[in-house]
Design an enzyme around this catalytic site. Structure first.
Site, PDB file in Angstrom:
ATOM      1  N   ASP A  12       0.951  -1.213   0.073  1.00 46.23           N
ATOM      2  CA  ASP A  12       0.005   0.030   0.090  1.00 46.23           C
ATOM      3  C   ASP A  12       0.830   1.301   0.104  1.00 46.23           C
ATOM      4  OD1 ASP A  12      -2.560  -1.312   0.253  1.00 46.23           O
ATOM      5  OD2 ASP A  12      -2.080  -1.927   2.148  1.00 46.23           O
ATOM      6  N   LYS A  67     -11.361  -4.928  -4.155  1.00 41.79           N
ATOM      7  CA  LYS A  67     -12.681  -4.933  -3.336  1.00 41.79           C
ATOM      8  C   LYS A  67     -13.653  -4.694  -4.118  1.00 41.79           C
ATOM      9  CE  LYS A  67     -10.823  -5.067   1.028  1.00 41.79           C
ATOM     10  NZ  LYS A  67      -9.548  -4.556   1.074  1.00 41.79           N
ATOM     11  N   ILE A  71     -22.138  -4.495 -10.261  1.00 46.30           N
ATOM     12  CA  ILE A  71     -22.814  -5.488 -11.114  1.00 46.30           C
ATOM     13  C   ILE A  71     -21.769  -6.454 -11.744  1.00 46.30           C
ATOM     14  CG2 ILE A  71     -25.085  -3.910 -11.028  1.00 46.30           C
ATOM     15  CD1 ILE A  71     -24.097  -3.294 -14.052  1.00 46.30           C
ATOM     16  N   ILE A  74     -19.658  -4.970 -14.910  1.00 42.59           N
ATOM     17  CA  ILE A  74     -18.581  -3.942 -14.558  1.00 42.59           C
ATOM     18  C   ILE A  74     -17.493  -4.468 -13.790  1.00 42.59           C
ATOM     19  CG2 ILE A  74     -18.046  -1.617 -13.312  1.00 42.59           C
ATOM     20  CD1 ILE A  74     -20.337  -1.606 -15.667  1.00 42.59           C
ATOM     21  N   PRO A 174      -5.966 -10.540   7.385  1.00 39.95           N
ATOM     22  CA  PRO A 174      -5.447  -9.245   7.365  1.00 39.95           C
ATOM     23  C   PRO A 174      -5.693  -8.782   8.996  1.00 39.95           C
ATOM     24  CG  PRO A 174      -7.466  -8.838   6.601  1.00 39.95           C
ATOM     25  CD  PRO A 174      -7.211 -10.245   6.960  1.00 39.95           C
ATOM     26  N   LYS A 182      -1.286  -9.853  16.534  1.00 39.32           N
ATOM     27  CA  LYS A 182       0.081 -10.152  16.179  1.00 39.32           C
ATOM     28  C   LYS A 182       0.404 -11.370  15.277  1.00 39.32           C
ATOM     29  CE  LYS A 182       1.453  -9.040  20.796  1.00 39.32           C
ATOM     30  NZ  LYS A 182       0.172  -8.652  21.183  1.00 39.32           N
ATOM     31  N   PRO A 183       1.771 -11.433  14.581  1.00 39.84           N
ATOM     32  CA  PRO A 183       1.886 -12.255  13.851  1.00 39.84           C
ATOM     33  C   PRO A 183       1.695 -13.560  14.198  1.00 39.84           C
ATOM     34  CG  PRO A 183       3.750 -10.653  13.785  1.00 39.84           C
ATOM     35  CD  PRO A 183       2.903 -10.114  14.728  1.00 39.84           C
TER      36      PRO A 183
HETATM   37  P1  BMP Z   1      -1.589  -3.344   7.246  1.00 36.47           P
HETATM   38  O1  BMP Z   1      -1.018  -4.922   7.441  1.00 36.47           O
HETATM   39  O2  BMP Z   1      -0.648  -2.190   6.719  1.00 36.47           O
HETATM   40  O3  BMP Z   1      -2.816  -2.889   8.294  1.00 36.47           O
HETATM   41  O4  BMP Z   1      -2.463  -3.484   5.819  1.00 36.47           O
HETATM   42  C1  BMP Z   1      -3.411  -4.406   5.701  1.00 36.47           C
HETATM   43  C2  BMP Z   1      -3.797  -4.585   4.278  1.00 36.47           C
HETATM   44  O5  BMP Z   1      -5.072  -5.623   4.356  1.00 36.47           O
HETATM   45  C3  BMP Z   1      -4.354  -3.577   3.665  1.00 36.47           C
HETATM   46  O6  BMP Z   1      -3.815  -3.502   2.259  1.00 36.47           O
HETATM   47  C4  BMP Z   1      -5.718  -3.493   3.675  1.00 36.47           C
HETATM   48  O7  BMP Z   1      -6.689  -3.032   2.628  1.00 36.47           O
HETATM   49  C5  BMP Z   1      -5.970  -5.038   3.599  1.00 36.47           C
HETATM   50  N1  BMP Z   1      -7.223  -5.483   4.657  1.00 36.47           N
HETATM   51  C6  BMP Z   1      -7.506  -5.159   5.753  1.00 36.47           C
HETATM   52  O8  BMP Z   1      -6.876  -4.585   6.372  1.00 36.47           O
HETATM   53  N2  BMP Z   1      -8.682  -5.405   6.244  1.00 36.47           N
HETATM   54  C7  BMP Z   1      -9.578  -6.087   5.695  1.00 36.47           C
HETATM   55  O9  BMP Z   1     -10.560  -6.617   6.507  1.00 36.47           O
HETATM   56  C8  BMP Z   1      -9.314  -6.602   4.340  1.00 36.47           C
HETATM   57  C9  BMP Z   1      -8.116  -6.039   3.488  1.00 36.47           C
HETATM   58  O10 BMP Z   1      -8.070  -6.549   2.406  1.00 36.47           O
END
Ligand code: BMP
Length: 225
Positions: A12, A67, A71, A74, A174, A182-183
């Site tokens: 990003d 994301k 429709i 598109i 994410p 945490k990882p």
């Molecule tokens: P970060 O680890 O820097 O917070 O980034 C998270 C990434 O995951 C971003 O690209 C965001 O668009 C994506 N994301 C998110 O954070 N939460 C969601 O629920 C879905 C996502 O795609």
């Protein structure tokens, strides 16, 4: 012993970033991670040229995070403009099946691009509308039969619940690092991949961070953590 990486790096970009910064990251992390997710900031800033240049450096899984929520015609048209450079695309589950994700999935199957559907999101606002509709979104997902789902590492009980249903879909989680999880939180709850952005991309030494997360992940997968 570290196996195949479970990290998908979210690229990003921020306004003003040079493309070379991101290309260097792709180049240096390519052999160490499972894939890269290209979001709207990257795509608007560097266009398809940025994606093409990244592809020349790395053959990992490339995910376009548009994301999609439109429709079908598109969404199909949108994907057709980017499909040469990517392996997977993200669309919203709330878009629904008929005239939406049904036709998108048909099209993606015909060009061998994977579909990843957002089931639940990592920010608190997901609890306003998306999470109360999760059962209905899951009904859509079962009909669409995508390759993968997005579910939040910030609310790992959702990942566990989805996993406990015995679904075959990959779960991409994410919310790790800056957003508070945490990882390892995603994998420990049953996710297949962790989508991690700024915690890696804005670190002074992204390679070191990726190596240590890979180590943590392999311990989790071996049941040692
Ligand atoms: P970060 O680890 O820097 O917070 O980034 C998270 C990434 O995951 C971003 O690209 C965001 O668009 C994506 N994301 C998110 O954070 N939460 C969601 O629920 C879905 C996502 O795609």
């Amino acid at each position: 012993m570290i196996g195949v990486s479970r990290i998908i790096v979210a690229l990003d970009s921020e306004r003003g970033d040079k493309l070379s910064l991101w290309l260097n990251l792709v180049d240096s992390l390519c052999g160490r991670v499972a894939g890269f997710k290209f979001g709207l900031p990257f795509l608007l800033q560097y266009g398809l040229d940025g994606l093409r240049a990244s592809r020349l450096l790395c053959d990992n899984m490339f995910i376009a995070d548009l994301k999609l929520a439109d429709i079908a015609p598109i969404m199909v048209n949108t994907v057709s403009l980017i499909s040469d450079y990517i392996d997977a695309i993200i669309a919203h589950g709330f878009t629904g099946f008929r005239g939406g994700l049904d036709r998108l999935k048909e099209y993606l199957d015909s060009i061998s691009v994977k579909l990843i559907v957002v089931a639940s999101m990592s920010h608190p606002g997901s609890m306003d509308v998306i999470d109360p509709s999760l059962d209905r979104i899951m009904d859509v997902i079962l009909k669409v039969n995508p390759w993968g789902l997005v579910a939040p590492a910030t609310r790992p009980e959702i990942i566990s619940m989805l996993r406990s249903r015995g679904l075959k879909y990959k779960i991409l989680s994410p919310g790790i690092g800056v957003q508070g999880a945490k990882p390892g939180d995603g994998l420990r709850s049953g996710a297949d991949y962790e989508i991690i952005g700024r915690f890696i991309t804005r670190a002074p030494n992204p390679i070191e961070v990726v190596d240590s997360i890979n180590l943590e992940h392999s311990m989790i997968l071996e049941g040692k953590n």
